[in-house]
Scaffold this motif. Structure first.
Motif, PDB file in Angstrom:
ATOM      1  N   TYR A  81       0.681  11.812  40.953  1.00 11.72           N
ATOM      2  CA  TYR A  81      -0.211  10.676  40.566  1.00 11.72           C
ATOM      3  C   TYR A  81      -0.129  10.354  39.218  1.00 11.72           C
ATOM      4  N   TYR A  82      -0.846   9.158  38.915  1.00  9.38           N
ATOM      5  CA  TYR A  82      -0.966   8.683  37.712  1.00  9.38           C
ATOM      6  C   TYR A  82      -2.172   7.849  37.350  1.00  9.38           C
ATOM      7  N   ASP A  83      -2.639   8.138  36.224  1.00 10.94           N
ATOM      8  CA  ASP A  83      -3.956   7.813  35.791  1.00 10.94           C
ATOM      9  C   ASP A  83      -3.687   6.515  34.897  1.00 10.94           C
ATOM     10  N   GLY A 142      -0.607  11.500  31.697  1.00 13.80           N
ATOM     11  CA  GLY A 142      -2.002  11.099  31.565  1.00 13.80           C
ATOM     12  C   GLY A 142      -1.793   9.677  31.097  1.00 13.80           C
ATOM     13  N   THR A 143      -2.952   9.257  30.330  1.00 12.17           N
ATOM     14  CA  THR A 143      -3.153   7.915  29.703  1.00 12.17           C
ATOM     15  C   THR A 143      -2.348   7.813  28.443  1.00 12.17           C
ATOM     16  N   TYR A 196       8.683   9.997  49.107  1.00 13.59           N
ATOM     17  CA  TYR A 196       7.868  10.415  47.835  1.00 13.59           C
ATOM     18  C   TYR A 196       7.027   9.547  47.645  1.00 13.59           C
ATOM     19  N   GLY A 197       5.828   9.900  47.164  1.00 14.28           N
ATOM     20  CA  GLY A 197       4.733   8.979  46.882  1.00 14.28           C
ATOM     21  C   GLY A 197       4.077   9.104  45.552  1.00 14.28           C
ATOM     22  N   ILE A 198       3.574   8.153  44.930  1.00 13.87           N
ATOM     23  CA  ILE A 198       3.060   8.174  43.612  1.00 13.87           C
ATOM     24  C   ILE A 198       1.456   7.472  43.940  1.00 13.87           C
ATOM     25  N   THR A 199       0.441   8.369  43.642  1.00 20.06           N
ATOM     26  CA  THR A 199      -0.939   7.598  43.657  1.00 20.06           C
ATOM     27  C   THR A 199      -1.352   7.178  42.534  1.00 20.06           C
ATOM     28  N   ILE A 200      -1.659   5.779  42.542  1.00 19.85           N
ATOM     29  CA  ILE A 200      -2.008   5.311  41.167  1.00 19.85           C
ATOM     30  C   ILE A 200      -3.790   5.412  41.306  1.00 19.85           C
ATOM     31  N   LEU A 201      -4.273   6.382  40.381  1.00 21.08           N
ATOM     32  CA  LEU A 201      -5.696   6.600  40.364  1.00 21.08           C
ATOM     33  C   LEU A 201      -6.456   5.229  40.157  1.00 21.08           C
ATOM     34  N   THR A 202      -7.664   5.321  40.940  1.00 19.18           N
ATOM     35  CA  THR A 202      -8.489   4.177  40.452  1.00 19.18           C
ATOM     36  C   THR A 202      -9.164   4.440  38.963  1.00 19.18           C
ATOM     37  N   ASN A 203      -9.175   3.332  38.432  1.00 11.55           N
ATOM     38  CA  ASN A 203      -9.468   3.438  36.839  1.00 11.55           C
ATOM     39  C   ASN A 203     -11.057   3.963  36.681  1.00 11.55           C
TER      40      ASN A 203
END
Length: 293
Positions: free
Chosen positions: A252-254, A5-6, A215-222
């Motif tokens: 994913y990463y927020d 999380g953040t 492998y993929g990491i999604t950086i979420l929209t702020n």
């Protein structure tokens, strides 16, 4: 599915650091209560990172935001539109803007510099940017043989892999940082279509690298973009989470809560925080935290 999380669980090296990181603490699982110290690493395989998305993937931190040693001493491979092949360049130089011809631009940098603070702990890396500022997801057709008369990304990836035939794609990754455009502008069709478009992009990067399990990491929209600052409730974050959750090789990463230099773009300090969290996701995924406590 592993995610962070953040909340920043670790003390971040300040921008005034004078030496590259040699040791990093990585959380075991989702909790920070148990740590593994990565001070020596024996995996010497060369790996690749594909940084994908719009302006926050491209980076908008200015070069003076970084310490000189970090900005100027670290190098990666970048696509050169003029030479039509992959060349070696300083980290942060943007020579791949969705196959748009442009000269090296050291004022467009972000993740490519920040990732170099941590990922070299795990060996040598090559990188390729697949970015175009301000573009909707429908713009990213990674399998197009040409874009605006210039070789598309299949040729760019082939050039990288020809230059570095020892790249271990099973240990490589892509990072997707895109969605601000959809959150900012009124695009009602993307309320339901974004998720299917995101699946398409992820399928295409795995296809052109010939690595089905890349492998993929999604950086979420702020979340300030998707829900607060702008009037369109597009639900982009929710669709990004859904696609990441349904794919076995995607986390994913927020980044919500990280500092912005304007209403959209992250600061250099934010990129460093982001890079450390991406490193932890990658390390946990690839190496299963097998080192001693």
């Amino acid at each position: 599915m592993m995610r962070i999380g953040t909340t920043i669980l670790y003390t971040l090296l300040s921008l005034g650091v004078t030496a590259q990181v040699k040791t990093i603490e990585v959380s075991r699982g989702r909790s920070a209560t148990t740590l593994v110290r990565v001070s020596e690493f024996r995996d010497t395989s060369r790996k690749a990172v594909f940084i994908m998305g719009q302006s926050n993937a491209d980076g908008r931190a200015i070069d003076t935001d970084w310490p000189d040693h970090l900005r100027d001493s670290l190098e990666m491979e970048y696509w050169d539109d003029n030479q039509q092949n992959v060349v070696r360049s300083f980290a942060g130089w943007n020579t791949s803007n969705q196959a748009q011809a442009r000269s090296a631009d050291s004022t467009k940098n972000g993740l490519d510099i920040a990732l170099n603070l941590y990922f070299p702990i795990l060996g040598k890396w090559s990188g390729l940017k697949i970015t175009r500022g301000g573009s909707p997801i429908t713009f990213f057709n990674l399998q197009a043989p040409q874009i605006n008369g210039i070789n598309g990304y299949p040729s760019q990836v082939d050039s990288l892999l020809s230059r570095r035939p020892n790249i271990d794609l099973s240990k490589s990754l892509f990072v997707w940082c895109q969605g601000e455009n959809e959150a900012y502008f009124s695009e009602p069709s993307l309320d339901t279509a974004y998720a299917s478009e995101l699946r398409r992009v992820y399928k295409q990067i795995r296809s052109i690298t010939q690595t089905p399990n890349l492998y993929g990491i999604t950086i979420l929209t702020n979340d300030s973009l998707d829900n607060v600052d702008y009037p369109y409730k597009t639900g982009i974050r929710e669709q990004q989470i859904r696609v990441s959750d349904e794919q076995a090789d995607t986390d994913y990463y927020d980044p919500s809560g990280l500092g912005l230099k304007d209403s959209v773009h992250y600061t250099a300090a934010s990129y460093l925080i982001m890079a450390k969290q991406l490193f932890q996701l990658y390390y946990r995924r690839m190496y299963k935290i097998k080192l001693k406590k």
